[in-house]
Design a protein around this motif. Sequence first.
Motif, PDB file in Angstrom:
ATOM      1  N   LYS A 269     -32.676 -23.527  27.966  1.00  0.00           N
ATOM      2  CA  LYS A 269     -32.571 -22.127  27.592  1.00  0.00           C
ATOM      3  C   LYS A 269     -31.349 -21.549  28.298  1.00  0.00           C
ATOM      4  O   LYS A 269     -31.170 -21.737  29.500  1.00  0.00           O
ATOM      5  N   THR A 270     -30.511 -20.841  27.567  1.00  0.00           N
ATOM      6  CA  THR A 270     -29.265 -20.326  28.141  1.00  0.00           C
ATOM      7  C   THR A 270     -29.198 -18.808  28.031  1.00  0.00           C
ATOM      8  O   THR A 270     -29.813 -18.202  27.157  1.00  0.00           O
ATOM      9  N   GLU A 271     -28.438 -18.201  28.950  1.00  0.00           N
ATOM     10  CA  GLU A 271     -28.323 -16.747  28.989  1.00  0.00           C
ATOM     11  C   GLU A 271     -27.598 -16.190  27.771  1.00  0.00           C
ATOM     12  O   GLU A 271     -27.772 -15.026  27.409  1.00  0.00           O
ATOM     13  N   ARG A 272     -26.781 -16.981  27.137  1.00  0.00           N
ATOM     14  CA  ARG A 272     -26.189 -16.656  25.841  1.00  0.00           C
ATOM     15  C   ARG A 272     -25.861 -17.958  25.146  1.00  0.00           C
ATOM     16  O   ARG A 272     -25.822 -19.026  25.764  1.00  0.00           O
ATOM     17  N   THR A 273     -25.617 -17.888  23.847  1.00  0.00           N
ATOM     18  CA  THR A 273     -25.328 -19.088  23.068  1.00  0.00           C
ATOM     19  C   THR A 273     -23.861 -19.473  23.210  1.00  0.00           C
ATOM     20  O   THR A 273     -22.976 -18.654  22.954  1.00  0.00           O
ATOM     21  N   PRO A 274     -23.578 -20.718  23.611  1.00  0.00           N
ATOM     22  CA  PRO A 274     -22.178 -21.159  23.688  1.00  0.00           C
ATOM     23  C   PRO A 274     -21.595 -21.396  22.301  1.00  0.00           C
ATOM     24  O   PRO A 274     -22.329 -21.615  21.337  1.00  0.00           O
ATOM     25  N   VAL A 275     -20.261 -21.385  22.216  1.00  0.00           N
ATOM     26  CA  VAL A 275     -19.613 -21.499  20.912  1.00  0.00           C
ATOM     27  C   VAL A 275     -18.284 -22.229  21.021  1.00  0.00           C
ATOM     28  O   VAL A 275     -17.543 -22.083  21.995  1.00  0.00           O
ATOM     29  N   TRP A 276     -18.000 -23.032  20.033  1.00  0.00           N
ATOM     30  CA  TRP A 276     -16.678 -23.598  19.796  1.00  0.00           C
ATOM     31  C   TRP A 276     -16.583 -23.854  18.297  1.00  0.00           C
ATOM     32  O   TRP A 276     -17.540 -23.595  17.562  1.00  0.00           O
ATOM     33  N   MET A 277     -15.448 -24.349  17.809  1.00  0.00           N
ATOM     34  CA  MET A 277     -15.275 -24.603  16.388  1.00  0.00           C
ATOM     35  C   MET A 277     -14.716 -26.000  16.151  1.00  0.00           C
ATOM     36  O   MET A 277     -13.741 -26.400  16.805  1.00  0.00           O
ATOM     37  N   MET A 278     -15.327 -26.722  15.245  1.00  0.00           N
ATOM     38  CA  MET A 278     -14.736 -27.992  14.845  1.00  0.00           C
ATOM     39  C   MET A 278     -13.357 -27.735  14.240  1.00  0.00           C
ATOM     40  O   MET A 278     -13.163 -26.763  13.518  1.00  0.00           O
ATOM     41  N   ARG A 279     -12.399 -28.597  14.595  1.00  0.00           N
ATOM     42  CA  ARG A 279     -10.982 -28.456  14.213  1.00  0.00           C
ATOM     43  C   ARG A 279     -10.364 -27.186  14.785  1.00  0.00           C
ATOM     44  O   ARG A 279      -9.415 -26.637  14.204  1.00  0.00           O
ATOM     45  N   GLN A 280     -10.898 -26.695  15.903  1.00  0.00           N
ATOM     46  CA  GLN A 280     -10.380 -25.436  16.437  1.00  0.00           C
ATOM     47  C   GLN A 280      -8.920 -25.530  16.854  1.00  0.00           C
ATOM     48  O   GLN A 280      -8.201 -24.536  16.841  1.00  0.00           O
ATOM     49  N   ALA A 281      -8.472 -26.721  17.223  1.00  0.00           N
ATOM     50  CA  ALA A 281      -7.059 -26.923  17.553  1.00  0.00           C
ATOM     51  C   ALA A 281      -6.346 -27.439  16.308  1.00  0.00           C
ATOM     52  O   ALA A 281      -6.738 -28.449  15.740  1.00  0.00           O
ATOM     53  N   GLY A 282      -5.310 -26.701  15.879  1.00  0.00           N
ATOM     54  CA  GLY A 282      -4.603 -27.201  14.712  1.00  0.00           C
ATOM     55  C   GLY A 282      -3.945 -26.134  13.877  1.00  0.00           C
ATOM     56  O   GLY A 282      -3.522 -25.096  14.370  1.00  0.00           O
ATOM     57  N   ARG A 283      -3.912 -26.393  12.578  1.00  0.00           N
ATOM     58  CA  ARG A 283      -2.987 -25.711  11.676  1.00  0.00           C
ATOM     59  C   ARG A 283      -3.212 -24.214  11.515  1.00  0.00           C
ATOM     60  O   ARG A 283      -2.291 -23.503  11.093  1.00  0.00           O
ATOM     61  N   HIS A 284      -4.383 -23.701  11.809  1.00  0.00           N
ATOM     62  CA  HIS A 284      -4.577 -22.256  11.604  1.00  0.00           C
ATOM     63  C   HIS A 284      -3.921 -21.431  12.714  1.00  0.00           C
ATOM     64  O   HIS A 284      -3.788 -20.219  12.589  1.00  0.00           O
ATOM     65  N   ILE A 285      -3.477 -22.107  13.801  1.00  0.00           N
ATOM     66  CA  ILE A 285      -2.870 -21.421  14.939  1.00  0.00           C
ATOM     67  C   ILE A 285      -1.347 -21.452  14.815  1.00  0.00           C
ATOM     68  O   ILE A 285      -0.746 -22.521  14.654  1.00  0.00           O
ATOM     69  N   ALA A 286      -0.714 -20.283  14.910  1.00  0.00           N
ATOM     70  CA  ALA A 286       0.742 -20.190  14.741  1.00  0.00           C
ATOM     71  C   ALA A 286       1.484 -21.012  15.794  1.00  0.00           C
ATOM     72  O   ALA A 286       2.510 -21.637  15.496  1.00  0.00           O
ATOM     73  N   GLU A 287       0.993 -21.014  17.023  1.00  0.00           N
ATOM     74  CA  GLU A 287       1.630 -21.801  18.085  1.00  0.00           C
ATOM     75  C   GLU A 287       1.685 -23.282  17.712  1.00  0.00           C
ATOM     76  O   GLU A 287       2.669 -23.973  17.998  1.00  0.00           O
ATOM     77  N   TYR A 288       0.608 -23.759  17.095  1.00  0.00           N
ATOM     78  CA  TYR A 288       0.558 -25.166  16.686  1.00  0.00           C
ATOM     79  C   TYR A 288       1.590 -25.442  15.597  1.00  0.00           C
ATOM     80  O   TYR A 288       2.321 -26.439  15.648  1.00  0.00           O
ATOM     81  N   ARG A 289       1.675 -24.573  14.620  1.00  0.00           N
ATOM     82  CA  ARG A 289       2.628 -24.770  13.533  1.00  0.00           C
ATOM     83  C   ARG A 289       4.064 -24.754  14.060  1.00  0.00           C
ATOM     84  O   ARG A 289       4.927 -25.499  13.574  1.00  0.00           O
ATOM     85  N   GLU A 290       4.321 -23.956  15.062  1.00  0.00           N
ATOM     86  CA  GLU A 290       5.648 -23.920  15.671  1.00  0.00           C
ATOM     87  C   GLU A 290       5.925 -25.220  16.414  1.00  0.00           C
ATOM     88  O   GLU A 290       7.027 -25.770  16.352  1.00  0.00           O
ATOM     89  N   LEU A 291       4.914 -25.722  17.102  1.00  0.00           N
ATOM     90  CA  LEU A 291       5.059 -26.974  17.852  1.00  0.00           C
ATOM     91  C   LEU A 291       5.331 -28.156  16.911  1.00  0.00           C
ATOM     92  O   LEU A 291       6.028 -29.111  17.270  1.00  0.00           O
ATOM     93  N   CYS A 292       4.789 -28.073  15.697  1.00  0.00           N
ATOM     94  CA  CYS A 292       4.995 -29.150  14.717  1.00  0.00           C
ATOM     95  C   CYS A 292       6.465 -29.327  14.344  1.00  0.00           C
ATOM     96  O   CYS A 292       6.878 -30.411  13.903  1.00  0.00           O
ATOM     97  N   LYS A 293       7.257 -28.287  14.526  1.00  0.00           N
ATOM     98  CA  LYS A 293       8.683 -28.409  14.213  1.00  0.00           C
ATOM     99  C   LYS A 293       9.377 -29.352  15.188  1.00  0.00           C
ATOM    100  O   LYS A 293      10.348 -30.029  14.827  1.00  0.00           O
ATOM    101  N   THR A 294       8.893 -29.384  16.420  1.00  0.00           N
ATOM    102  CA  THR A 294       9.471 -30.276  17.437  1.00  0.00           C
ATOM    103  C   THR A 294       8.845 -31.656  17.379  1.00  0.00           C
ATOM    104  O   THR A 294       9.519 -32.673  17.596  1.00  0.00           O
ATOM    105  N   TYR A 295       7.548 -31.709  17.070  1.00  0.00           N
ATOM    106  CA  TYR A 295       6.811 -32.982  17.000  1.00  0.00           C
ATOM    107  C   TYR A 295       6.215 -33.087  15.598  1.00  0.00           C
ATOM    108  O   TYR A 295       5.073 -32.702  15.363  1.00  0.00           O
ATOM    109  N   PRO A 296       7.003 -33.582  14.627  1.00  0.00           N
ATOM    110  CA  PRO A 296       6.620 -33.496  13.220  1.00  0.00           C
ATOM    111  C   PRO A 296       5.483 -34.407  12.772  1.00  0.00           C
ATOM    112  O   PRO A 296       4.890 -34.159  11.730  1.00  0.00           O
ATOM    113  N   THR A 297       5.158 -35.463  13.521  1.00  0.00           N
ATOM    114  CA  THR A 297       4.091 -36.350  13.077  1.00  0.00           C
ATOM    115  C   THR A 297       2.817 -36.098  13.869  1.00  0.00           C
ATOM    116  O   THR A 297       2.848 -35.754  15.051  1.00  0.00           O
ATOM    117  N   PHE A 298       1.698 -36.310  13.199  1.00  0.00           N
ATOM    118  CA  PHE A 298       0.412 -36.109  13.861  1.00  0.00           C
ATOM    119  C   PHE A 298       0.258 -37.042  15.052  1.00  0.00           C
ATOM    120  O   PHE A 298      -0.290 -36.665  16.089  1.00  0.00           O
TER     121      PHE A 298
END
Length: 409
Positions: free
Chosen positions: A69-98
């Motif tokens: 039992k927890t004081e609040r429910t923890p949360v994260w998102m599958m695929r949370q790191a990746g293409r929906h984040i602008a910082e990631y899309r910018e980084l892809c310009k320097t490192y173009p391959t997955f």
Amino acid sequence: MKISSLATYFLSLSASASAFAPSNNIQIQSLSSSNTQLYSTTEEAPSTSTPSSPPSKDPLLIRAAKGEKTERTPVWMMRQAGRHIAEYRELCKTYPTFRQRSEIPDVAVEVSLQPWRNYQTDGCILFSDILTPLPGMGVDFDIDEKVGPVVEPMRTWESIEKMHLIDPSTAAPFVAETLRTLREELTPETALLGFVGCPYTLATYLVEGKTSKEYLEIKKMAFNEPKLLHAILKNLADSIAEYALFQIENGAQLIQIFDSWAGHLSARDYDEFAAPYQKIILDRIKEVHPEVPTVVYIKHSGSLIERMAATGVDVVSLDWTVDMAEGRERINKGRAMAGIDGPGGVQGNLDPGVLFGSQETIKERTEEILKKAGNTGHVMNLGHGIEAATSEENAKFFIETVRNYRHEE
């Protein structure tokens, strides 16, 4: 327990209802995040204890995954790191391959940390791919940025002779370095999450040669040469179990196993070709690291929930097609039928499409799930990976909605 007996057991349920090591001359820019503010000015840093309960050494998410039992429910998102984040899309310009982004440790660390820094998620998951350990098993692959994973098809006994047991420290040293660095960067309240692909899903790539919609080649093998498919699955299971242990030994505090494409199997074929090999991995983790919770996720798994729970996994991650309250009941039923004590944990399960709606809708749908799940043994998540076109604003609002929600006593 042998594979044959496991398959027999799961069938009985139906009657009752890279190493791509980056070259040393690759130059990478500094990706230090030491000066980044970790928490918003409007919310205090998360606490893992309450005045009425003694402090726990485990992060909130890990305690929930262990059924507490927890004081609040923890949360994260599958695929949370990746293409929906602008910082990631910018980084892809320097490192173009997955493979650059996932196998150069400094880059993988930065990508892994981006959603944690931006949204204050309770879990930070290793940025990698389920195919990453394949070269260490004698199976090379590439990732085409448009087509996806590409593997030389393996459809004969001769083709699988090259497969061998993985030595993760040789095959994926970059994973160890990434995990160790993440453990140093994260706060004690944040869970470091590792993951692996399950044998059946990995086998779909090996047999099909690439992503498929119908999975006809692997089904042909299952129905015409089942012994060959079982040999591939067993090879994969033994190596993936070692790879999961390797992640734990380098800092992962939870392992999620993805059998994404097992949802295309009938119940009978899931019992024969998927569940027994999931269980090999899960049993090996519990044998060596019983303190580490495990999670299983299968897309379109509504017909398989009892079977997933029967593997003995700690947490079943529901996709968005299943009602949370009904899912919890079915998880408990599956565990009881398998003779497993205690209720199982649950993860999920907001439809990722809801994040394209209004914030009012996001809040209403999220809180509905939280209320149905309760405050014991639930990790909030999406019912599938976040879509690349999702706005960061709505992703953040979803996380904040969960973090701000409190269950009625």
